[in-house]
Every structure is written in C-alpha cells, then in structure tokens.
Design a protein around this motif. Structure first.
Motif, PDB file in Angstrom:
ATOM      1  N   VAL A  28     -15.818 -66.045  -5.455  1.00  0.00           N
ATOM      2  CA  VAL A  28     -14.917 -66.909  -6.410  1.00  0.00           C
ATOM      3  C   VAL A  28     -15.096 -68.245  -6.326  1.00  0.00           C
ATOM      4  O   VAL A  28     -15.482 -69.058  -7.280  1.00  0.00           O
ATOM      5  CB  VAL A  28     -13.629 -66.684  -5.724  1.00  0.00           C
ATOM      6  CG1 VAL A  28     -12.635 -67.833  -6.337  1.00  0.00           C
ATOM      7  CG2 VAL A  28     -13.120 -65.539  -6.107  1.00  0.00           C
ATOM      8  N   ALA A  29     -15.518 -69.061  -5.104  1.00  0.00           N
ATOM      9  CA  ALA A  29     -15.913 -70.224  -5.278  1.00  0.00           C
ATOM     10  C   ALA A  29     -17.183 -70.506  -5.903  1.00  0.00           C
ATOM     11  O   ALA A  29     -17.222 -71.541  -6.783  1.00  0.00           O
ATOM     12  CB  ALA A  29     -16.315 -70.808  -3.700  1.00  0.00           C
ATOM     13  N   GLU A  30     -18.130 -69.676  -6.169  1.00  0.00           N
ATOM     14  CA  GLU A  30     -19.400 -70.013  -6.534  1.00  0.00           C
ATOM     15  C   GLU A  30     -19.210 -69.829  -8.108  1.00  0.00           C
ATOM     16  O   GLU A  30     -19.785 -70.594  -8.967  1.00  0.00           O
ATOM     17  CB  GLU A  30     -20.483 -68.932  -6.035  1.00  0.00           C
ATOM     18  CG  GLU A  30     -21.938 -69.322  -6.565  1.00  0.00           C
ATOM     19  CD  GLU A  30     -22.531 -70.652  -6.422  1.00  0.00           C
ATOM     20  OE1 GLU A  30     -23.399 -70.970  -7.243  1.00  0.00           O
ATOM     21  OE2 GLU A  30     -22.219 -71.355  -5.529  1.00  0.00           O
ATOM     22  N   ALA A  31     -18.595 -68.819  -8.480  1.00  0.00           N
ATOM     23  CA  ALA A  31     -18.175 -68.608  -9.817  1.00  0.00           C
ATOM     24  C   ALA A  31     -17.320 -69.706 -10.407  1.00  0.00           C
ATOM     25  O   ALA A  31     -17.516 -70.244 -11.515  1.00  0.00           O
ATOM     26  CB  ALA A  31     -17.458 -67.321 -10.055  1.00  0.00           C
ATOM     27  N   ILE A  32     -16.319 -70.389  -9.615  1.00  0.00           N
ATOM     28  CA  ILE A  32     -15.619 -71.362 -10.305  1.00  0.00           C
ATOM     29  C   ILE A  32     -16.687 -72.605 -10.280  1.00  0.00           C
ATOM     30  O   ILE A  32     -16.574 -73.288 -11.501  1.00  0.00           O
ATOM     31  CB  ILE A  32     -14.546 -71.828  -9.195  1.00  0.00           C
ATOM     32  CG1 ILE A  32     -13.393 -70.864  -9.328  1.00  0.00           C
ATOM     33  CG2 ILE A  32     -13.978 -73.184  -9.427  1.00  0.00           C
ATOM     34  CD1 ILE A  32     -12.301 -70.746  -8.269  1.00  0.00           C
ATOM     35  N   ARG A  33     -17.557 -72.972  -9.281  1.00  0.00           N
ATOM     36  CA  ARG A  33     -18.554 -73.909  -9.522  1.00  0.00           C
ATOM     37  C   ARG A  33     -19.272 -73.783 -10.681  1.00  0.00           C
ATOM     38  O   ARG A  33     -19.558 -74.839 -11.296  1.00  0.00           O
ATOM     39  CB  ARG A  33     -19.420 -73.927  -8.178  1.00  0.00           C
ATOM     40  CG  ARG A  33     -19.921 -75.157  -7.879  1.00  0.00           C
ATOM     41  CD  ARG A  33     -21.181 -75.105  -6.764  1.00  0.00           C
ATOM     42  NE  ARG A  33     -22.032 -74.077  -6.846  1.00  0.00           N
ATOM     43  CZ  ARG A  33     -23.286 -74.475  -7.867  1.00  0.00           C
ATOM     44  NH1 ARG A  33     -23.231 -75.507  -8.404  1.00  0.00           N
ATOM     45  NH2 ARG A  33     -24.272 -73.698  -7.717  1.00  0.00           N
ATOM     46  N   ARG A  34     -19.645 -72.733 -10.903  1.00  0.00           N
ATOM     47  CA  ARG A  34     -20.593 -72.337 -12.335  1.00  0.00           C
ATOM     48  C   ARG A  34     -19.801 -72.249 -13.444  1.00  0.00           C
ATOM     49  O   ARG A  34     -20.425 -72.130 -14.458  1.00  0.00           O
ATOM     50  CB  ARG A  34     -21.558 -71.189 -11.935  1.00  0.00           C
ATOM     51  CG  ARG A  34     -22.462 -71.325 -10.613  1.00  0.00           C
ATOM     52  CD  ARG A  34     -23.004 -70.169 -10.430  1.00  0.00           C
ATOM     53  NE  ARG A  34     -23.905 -70.123  -9.321  1.00  0.00           N
ATOM     54  CZ  ARG A  34     -25.224 -69.807  -9.373  1.00  0.00           C
ATOM     55  NH1 ARG A  34     -25.902 -69.426 -10.386  1.00  0.00           N
ATOM     56  NH2 ARG A  34     -25.899 -69.923  -7.949  1.00  0.00           N
ATOM     57  N   GLY A  35     -18.424 -72.191 -13.513  1.00  0.00           N
ATOM     58  CA  GLY A  35     -17.629 -71.865 -14.673  1.00  0.00           C
ATOM     59  C   GLY A  35     -17.763 -70.589 -15.226  1.00  0.00           C
ATOM     60  O   GLY A  35     -17.800 -70.440 -16.442  1.00  0.00           O
TER      61      GLY A  35
END
Length: 181
Positions: A28-35
């Motif tokens: 989730v954190a990585e997906a949010i960071r990458r949009g």
C-alpha cells in the motif's frame, strides 16, 4: 515458476494474518508513493487479500476494490475469463489466474482508465480435489501495463493454512512486481 512448501501451522482461522497485514502495508505504501491503484480478483482466498489491504490505514488512496469470483461462472461473466478455457481446463489453471488479474483491472476501471495493478488467486484449498486438481494447487497472478505474471504453488496443509499461504503468495508476487516496476 512453481514452488512447493508446507504451510505453517495456523494459530487461528482468522485472517488476515499479521504477516499478511505487514506485507500489505508495504505494498500500500509503495503503491501510494507511485500513484498507482490496486484491484484484486479472488477465488479460493475469498476476499482475504482485499481484507489485508483495507486493514492498512490509508489504503483507500490506492485500493480500488476486489471481486470474489468463487463461482467459476463469475470468472467468465464478470472478469471476462475465456469461457472455453474454463470449460476445457477448469478454474484451476495458470491462464485463468492471468485472465482474472487482467480482467479485474478492466472491471474496476474508473472513467475508462484501467487499474494499474491487478492481483488474482485461483486454486484448490480442499478438503478434496477439484476437477482433477490436487488440494494445495494454487495459481497467483499479477497484471499491469507490462503484462501478466503467474506463479504456481503446491501447498500442503489444512484448508485455512492453504488459503493463508495463497494470500501470502499473492502479496509476495505483488510486492516483487512493484519492486521491478
């Protein structure tokens, strides 16, 4: 690729497991960071991957939703899995997993824009075989703009253990796919 491993003893039948939530948090954190958005199509895991994701605060910024396609007919009618493939090979097949992952990206599109990462599971949790496939045979898949990736697993354990192992396998594949993205 294929892996075979014994499932860890389950302390309870409650899911998601702490390990699943921890890995879901990283994704989730990585997906949010990458949009990017995440969509999930689940069969034997019955919504537990989405459950792991939504256990993470802030997941609504990236998790678009999920489809529990437990009934084989739903795999075709909702996710667009090839009905001939399902009739010929059944629901437990690597191409079914790939089509589920790609299909959920389309089904959960917003304003005509596909979700960036699709995740899918299909397999046999037991207690008996399905369509000639042994208990513990699981396919997990991811789909994104670069294509589809499927992994075969052969888990050994009780039904809840196999389902937990399938959740973890799908989350691990998704995390790896994000790392390579």
């Amino acid at each position: 690729t294929t892996s075979s491993k014994r499932c860890r003893p389950s302390r309870s039948r409650r899911m998601p497991t702490p390990e699943g939530v921890r890995l879901a948090s990283v994704i989730v954190a990585e997906a949010i960071r990458r949009g990017i958005g995440i969509a999930v199509a689940e069969s034997l895991t019955g919504g537990e991957i989405v459950s792991a994701f939504v256990s993470v605060p802030g997941a609504s910024a990236t998790v678009r939703g999920g489809v529990v396609a437990y009934d084989t007919r739903i795999k075709a009618s909702v996710l667009g899995v090839d009905a001939e493939l399902l009739a010929r090979d059944g629901a437990v097949h690597p191409e079914v997993a790939a089509q589920m992952a790609a299909g959920v990206r389309r089904v959960l599109a917003v304003d005509g824009v596909e979700v960036e990462l699709g995740i899918a599971t299909t397999g046999v949790a037991g207690p008996t075989e399905q369509d000639g496939h042994p208990v513990g045979l699981v396919y997990v898949a991811v789909s994104d703009a670069r294509g589809d990736e499927v992994r075969e697993h052969r888990f050994v354990g009780e039904r809840a253990q196999i389902r937990n192992a399938a959740v973890m396998a799908a989350l691990e594949l998704a995390a790896e796919r994000l790392e390579r993205r």
